[in-house]
Design an enzyme around this catalytic site. Structure first.
Site, PDB file in Angstrom:
ATOM      1  N   LYS A  28      48.553 -18.191 -10.809  1.00 47.50           N
ATOM      2  CA  LYS A  28      47.520 -19.245 -10.508  1.00 47.50           C
ATOM      3  C   LYS A  28      46.374 -18.277 -11.259  1.00 47.50           C
ATOM      4  O   LYS A  28      46.038 -17.301 -11.316  1.00 47.50           O
ATOM      5  CB  LYS A  28      47.424 -19.407  -9.224  1.00 47.50           C
ATOM      6  CG  LYS A  28      46.096 -20.129  -8.832  1.00 47.50           C
ATOM      7  CD  LYS A  28      46.251 -20.644  -7.296  1.00 47.50           C
ATOM      8  CE  LYS A  28      45.383 -21.838  -6.882  1.00 47.50           C
ATOM      9  NZ  LYS A  28      44.061 -21.529  -7.068  1.00 47.50           N
ATOM     10  N   VAL A  29      45.673 -19.173 -12.065  1.00 45.39           N
ATOM     11  CA  VAL A  29      44.334 -18.837 -12.583  1.00 45.39           C
ATOM     12  C   VAL A  29      43.224 -19.699 -12.036  1.00 45.39           C
ATOM     13  O   VAL A  29      43.262 -20.986 -12.058  1.00 45.39           O
ATOM     14  CB  VAL A  29      44.463 -18.891 -14.232  1.00 45.39           C
ATOM     15  CG1 VAL A  29      42.981 -18.261 -14.696  1.00 45.39           C
ATOM     16  CG2 VAL A  29      45.617 -18.095 -14.724  1.00 45.39           C
ATOM     17  N   ASN A  30      41.962 -18.958 -11.871  1.00 45.96           N
ATOM     18  CA  ASN A  30      41.097 -19.741 -11.239  1.00 45.96           C
ATOM     19  C   ASN A  30      39.515 -19.685 -12.021  1.00 45.96           C
ATOM     20  O   ASN A  30      39.498 -18.900 -13.041  1.00 45.96           O
ATOM     21  CB  ASN A  30      40.598 -19.232  -9.870  1.00 45.96           C
ATOM     22  CG  ASN A  30      41.784 -19.457  -8.959  1.00 45.96           C
ATOM     23  OD1 ASN A  30      42.489 -20.264  -9.001  1.00 45.96           O
ATOM     24  ND2 ASN A  30      41.833 -18.456  -8.023  1.00 45.96           N
ATOM     25  N   THR A  61       0.864  -1.185   0.012  1.00 46.01           N
ATOM     26  CA  THR A  61      -0.037  -0.108  -0.053  1.00 46.01           C
ATOM     27  C   THR A  61       1.002   1.368   0.010  1.00 46.01           C
ATOM     28  O   THR A  61       0.541   2.187  -0.892  1.00 46.01           O
ATOM     29  CB  THR A  61      -0.788   0.358   1.145  1.00 46.01           C
ATOM     30  OG1 THR A  61      -1.736  -1.047   1.248  1.00 46.01           O
ATOM     31  CG2 THR A  61      -1.803   1.562   1.249  1.00 46.01           C
ATOM     32  N   THR A  76      30.962 -41.761 -13.610  1.00 42.51           N
ATOM     33  CA  THR A  76      29.865 -41.901 -12.987  1.00 42.51           C
ATOM     34  C   THR A  76      30.447 -42.109 -11.401  1.00 42.51           C
ATOM     35  O   THR A  76      31.266 -42.548 -11.032  1.00 42.51           O
ATOM     36  CB  THR A  76      28.908 -43.001 -13.256  1.00 42.51           C
ATOM     37  OG1 THR A  76      29.877 -44.434 -13.068  1.00 42.51           O
ATOM     38  CG2 THR A  76      28.480 -43.185 -14.690  1.00 42.51           C
ATOM     39  N   HIS A  77      29.510 -41.526 -10.471  1.00 41.67           N
ATOM     40  CA  HIS A  77      30.038 -41.648  -9.035  1.00 41.67           C
ATOM     41  C   HIS A  77      31.229 -41.081  -8.731  1.00 41.67           C
ATOM     42  O   HIS A  77      31.973 -41.230  -7.795  1.00 41.67           O
ATOM     43  CB  HIS A  77      29.982 -42.991  -8.452  1.00 41.67           C
ATOM     44  CG  HIS A  77      28.605 -43.789  -8.576  1.00 41.67           C
ATOM     45  ND1 HIS A  77      27.675 -43.993  -7.791  1.00 41.67           N
ATOM     46  CD2 HIS A  77      28.130 -44.288  -9.708  1.00 41.67           C
ATOM     47  CE1 HIS A  77      26.679 -44.814  -8.161  1.00 41.67           C
ATOM     48  NE2 HIS A  77      26.956 -44.814  -9.419  1.00 41.67           N
ATOM     49  N   SER A 132      -4.719  -1.078  -3.299  1.00 37.12           N
ATOM     50  CA  SER A 132      -3.162  -1.521  -3.433  1.00 37.12           C
ATOM     51  C   SER A 132      -3.271  -2.846  -3.762  1.00 37.12           C
ATOM     52  O   SER A 132      -2.369  -3.426  -4.478  1.00 37.12           O
ATOM     53  CB  SER A 132      -2.469  -1.239  -2.175  1.00 37.12           C
ATOM     54  OG  SER A 132      -2.777   0.138  -1.773  1.00 37.12           O
ATOM     55  N   ASN A 133      -4.431  -3.598  -3.421  1.00 38.60           N
ATOM     56  CA  ASN A 133      -4.598  -4.945  -3.544  1.00 38.60           C
ATOM     57  C   ASN A 133      -4.589  -5.831  -4.898  1.00 38.60           C
ATOM     58  O   ASN A 133      -4.303  -6.888  -4.991  1.00 38.60           O
ATOM     59  CB  ASN A 133      -5.659  -5.537  -2.598  1.00 38.60           C
ATOM     60  CG  ASN A 133      -5.769  -4.947  -1.161  1.00 38.60           C
ATOM     61  OD1 ASN A 133      -4.667  -4.542  -0.883  1.00 38.60           O
ATOM     62  ND2 ASN A 133      -6.609  -5.377  -0.432  1.00 38.60           N
ATOM     63  N   SER A 179      45.129 -15.325  -7.959  1.00 41.37           N
ATOM     64  CA  SER A 179      45.720 -15.319  -6.604  1.00 41.37           C
ATOM     65  C   SER A 179      46.418 -14.109  -6.288  1.00 41.37           C
ATOM     66  O   SER A 179      47.154 -13.692  -6.950  1.00 41.37           O
ATOM     67  CB  SER A 179      46.421 -16.700  -6.223  1.00 41.37           C
ATOM     68  OG  SER A 179      47.026 -16.588  -5.120  1.00 41.37           O
ATOM     69  N   SER A 180      46.272 -13.638  -5.086  1.00 40.94           N
ATOM     70  CA  SER A 180      46.925 -12.330  -4.727  1.00 40.94           C
ATOM     71  C   SER A 180      48.430 -13.015  -4.094  1.00 40.94           C
ATOM     72  O   SER A 180      49.242 -12.203  -4.098  1.00 40.94           O
ATOM     73  CB  SER A 180      46.312 -11.633  -3.260  1.00 40.94           C
ATOM     74  OG  SER A 180      46.411 -12.607  -2.392  1.00 40.94           O
ATOM     75  N   GLU A 182      32.453 -19.956 -10.532  1.00 40.41           N
ATOM     76  CA  GLU A 182      32.277 -19.685  -9.137  1.00 40.41           C
ATOM     77  C   GLU A 182      31.191 -18.621  -9.057  1.00 40.41           C
ATOM     78  O   GLU A 182      30.098 -18.753  -8.177  1.00 40.41           O
ATOM     79  CB  GLU A 182      33.597 -19.055  -8.341  1.00 40.41           C
ATOM     80  CG  GLU A 182      34.483 -20.154  -8.261  1.00 40.41           C
ATOM     81  CD  GLU A 182      35.859 -19.830  -7.902  1.00 40.41           C
ATOM     82  OE1 GLU A 182      36.237 -18.570  -7.464  1.00 40.41           O
ATOM     83  OE2 GLU A 182      36.627 -20.559  -8.010  1.00 40.41           O
TER      84      GLU A 182
HETATM   85  O1  LIG Z   1      -4.273  -0.259   0.207  1.00 35.72           O
HETATM   86  C1  LIG Z   1      -5.415  -0.871  -0.264  1.00 35.72           C
HETATM   87  O2  LIG Z   1      -5.819  -0.336  -1.244  1.00 35.72           O
HETATM   88  C2  LIG Z   1      -6.058  -1.803   0.730  1.00 35.72           C
HETATM   89  C3  LIG Z   1      -5.148  -2.257   1.815  1.00 35.72           C
HETATM   90  O3  LIG Z   1      -4.199  -3.163   1.495  1.00 35.72           O
HETATM   91  C4  LIG Z   1      -6.291  -3.150   2.716  1.00 35.72           C
HETATM   92  O4  LIG Z   1      -6.400  -4.188   2.256  1.00 35.72           O
HETATM   93  O5  LIG Z   1      -6.165  -2.799   3.892  1.00 35.72           O
END
Ligand SMILES: O=C(O)C[C@H](O)C(=O)O
Length: 461
Positions: free
Chosen positions: A325-327, A100, A188-189, A141-142, A319-320, A332
């Site tokens: 040496k090259v890695n 939100t 293998t293994h 927000s939802n 390596s420092s 990694e």
């Molecule tokens: O922010 C909103 O629109 C809704 C809020 O997330 C809520 O459900 O409380």
């Protein structure tokens, strides 16, 4: 620092004078001082810019927003997309689980900036456009935050992750064809096994990535469904008729990606299974890439005391303290990325399983982890491709030495003299430090001519 006073339903708040955000953003800044490095990803803010612009257009088309407000909102959204307002979104992911405060951050910035573009002073009050009533019209927000998540996730996967993996896949497929006749010993293994070609071995890696890409692409249709139009709990309260379909059409048009309205808005708000699903495919790719990078670094190990069957590019001093040496640094980096992606998958799974009734409230953490994984995988594949995979070359001398020395070539004799006699040859050669041929002939199981005709590594692949 200079401040101005902004108001929300709880009262007055001091806000930095030169910022477009308002009271609710400032409250979030003050209430959630948790890890300043964990900023809300830019891609989510961009997702919001697309959806706020689309909402303004759909609201205008359906007669609930005047054209001047539509165009003002759209103009600010375009500025956000051009990166002109990057310093106006200061919130972190560790905030309300619905996002939100980030939704309101975007609403406040769009409203204040639109007012300024109209000729008002910043903070002069909502004279022309209102954050909640106009910018957030027909939204909650939802449904906006999950829509922003899907826009950001889809774009990242399609524009960064898939191209990066496809690039590495193409190189591995090319190497598989190039080395199709290079006979080497199999393992293998981690123990000596029968031979195969280096091309066959690398073709396995290419196939892993092809399956991973297929799995990833298979998830895109769920990810292309957007929640917008569901508003607070999925019922679409406070939206004009036809808004959900229309707003999705605008989002598709503005982003150039095939977004559609979610068939079931209750699922789209209360669960984020699409994020879990696509990240599951990213996890699969991380598993594959980890195996590939591990094989490459072990095959390239040495240069004197390792397996050393392939050469990989020598990119930097490794390596420092140990001169010369090259890695295998690209391996990694790539395997560290895989570790991060697999960790992110756990955070996403935990977030995804936490939907309570009508709303999942782990949205920001799911979005941030997803975007990190998708970007890291795409970038790491390009890096590994350009600085390692493209330079893979066989070390023919070492490959031949290990094939010639291998005791498991004896497997070719199974069908000629039986498993037990073949095993006796291998065990005796191992014990005496002799060759298979010497022991096969000495034990009287095979003539030298038959041995040469039957035990041919190139015929065993
Ligand atoms: O922010 C909103 O629109 C809704 C809020 O997330 C809520 O459900 O409380």
């Amino acid at each position: 620092m200079k401040y101005r006073i902004e108001k929300d339903t709880m009262g007055e708040v001091q806000v930095p004078a030169d910022k477009y955000w308002g009271a609710q953003t400032e409250r979030s800044r003050n209430n959630f001082k948790i890890g300043p490095a964990a900023s809300m990803p830019k891609e989510i803010i961009e997702g919001f810019a697309y959806l706020k612009k689309a909402a303004a257009y759909a609201n205008y088309d359906l007669g609930v927003l005047p054209i001047e407000k539509r165009d003002a909102i759209a103009a600010v959204c375009d500025e956000i997309l051009e990166g002109k307002l990057d310093d106006q979104f200061p919130l972190v992911i560790w905030q309300t689980g619905s996002g939100t405060q980030s939704n309101m951050n975007v609403n406040e910035v769009i409203a204040n900036r639109a007012q300024v573009l109209k000729g008002f002073e910043i903070g002069e009050g909502e004279q022309f456009i209102k954050a909640n009533d106009d910018v957030n019209k027909s939204q909650s927000s939802n449904d906006t935050f999950p829509t922003g998540m899907h826009i950001a996730a889809y774009k990242m996967v399609v524009e960064t992750t898939i191209p990066g993996i496809e690039k590495l896949h193409a190189t591995l497929a090319k190497k598989a064809a190039e080395f199709k006749d290079v006979v080497k010993i199999g393992r293998t293994h981690l123990m000596d096994a029968t031979p195969l070609t280096l091309g066959q071995e690398i073709s396995g890696y290419a196939a892993q990535l092809a399956f991973g890409l297929k799995a990833l692409k298979n998830t895109l249709s769920h990810l292309s469904e957007i929640a917008l139009g569901g508003t607070a709990v999925g019922t679409g309260l406070n939206t004009p008729k036809g808004y959900d379909v229309k707003v999705a059409e605008y989002i598709a048009k503005f982003t150039n990606h095939p977004f559609v309205t979610a068939e079931n808005k209750f699922e789209a708000l209360a669960a984020h299974d699409a994020i879990v699903e696509t990240h599951g495919a990213l996890k699969q790719l991380a598993v594959s890439l980890n195996k590939i990078a591990n094989d490459v670094r072990m095959l390239a190990s040495g240069p004197r005391s390792g397996i050393g069957e392939i050469h990989i590019p020598e990119n930097e001093p490794g390596s420092s303290i140990m001169p010369g040496k090259v890695n295998p640094t690209q391996c990694e980096a790539l395997t560290m990325v895989c570790a991060q992606v697999i960790g992110n998958d756990m955070a996403i799974a935990v977030g995804g399983m936490q939907g309570h009734y009508e709303l999942n409230v782990f949205k920001p953490v799911m979005a941030a982890n997803f975007l990190q994984s998708a970007q890291l995988l795409g970038d790491a594949c390009v890096s590994f491709d350009e600085h390692c995979a493209q330079g893979i070359e066989p070390n023919h001398k070492r490959i031949k030495e290990l094939v010639d020395n291998s005791l498991m070539l004896v497997t070719a004799l199974n069908t000629k003299i039986g498993y037990y006699k073949a095993a006796e040859i291998a065990q005796t050669a191992h014990k005496n430090g002799t060759t298979l041929k010497e022991e096969a002939v000495r034990l009287g199981y095979v003539t030298p001519e038959d041995f040469d005709a039957w035990v041919k590594p190139e015929d065993m692949v």
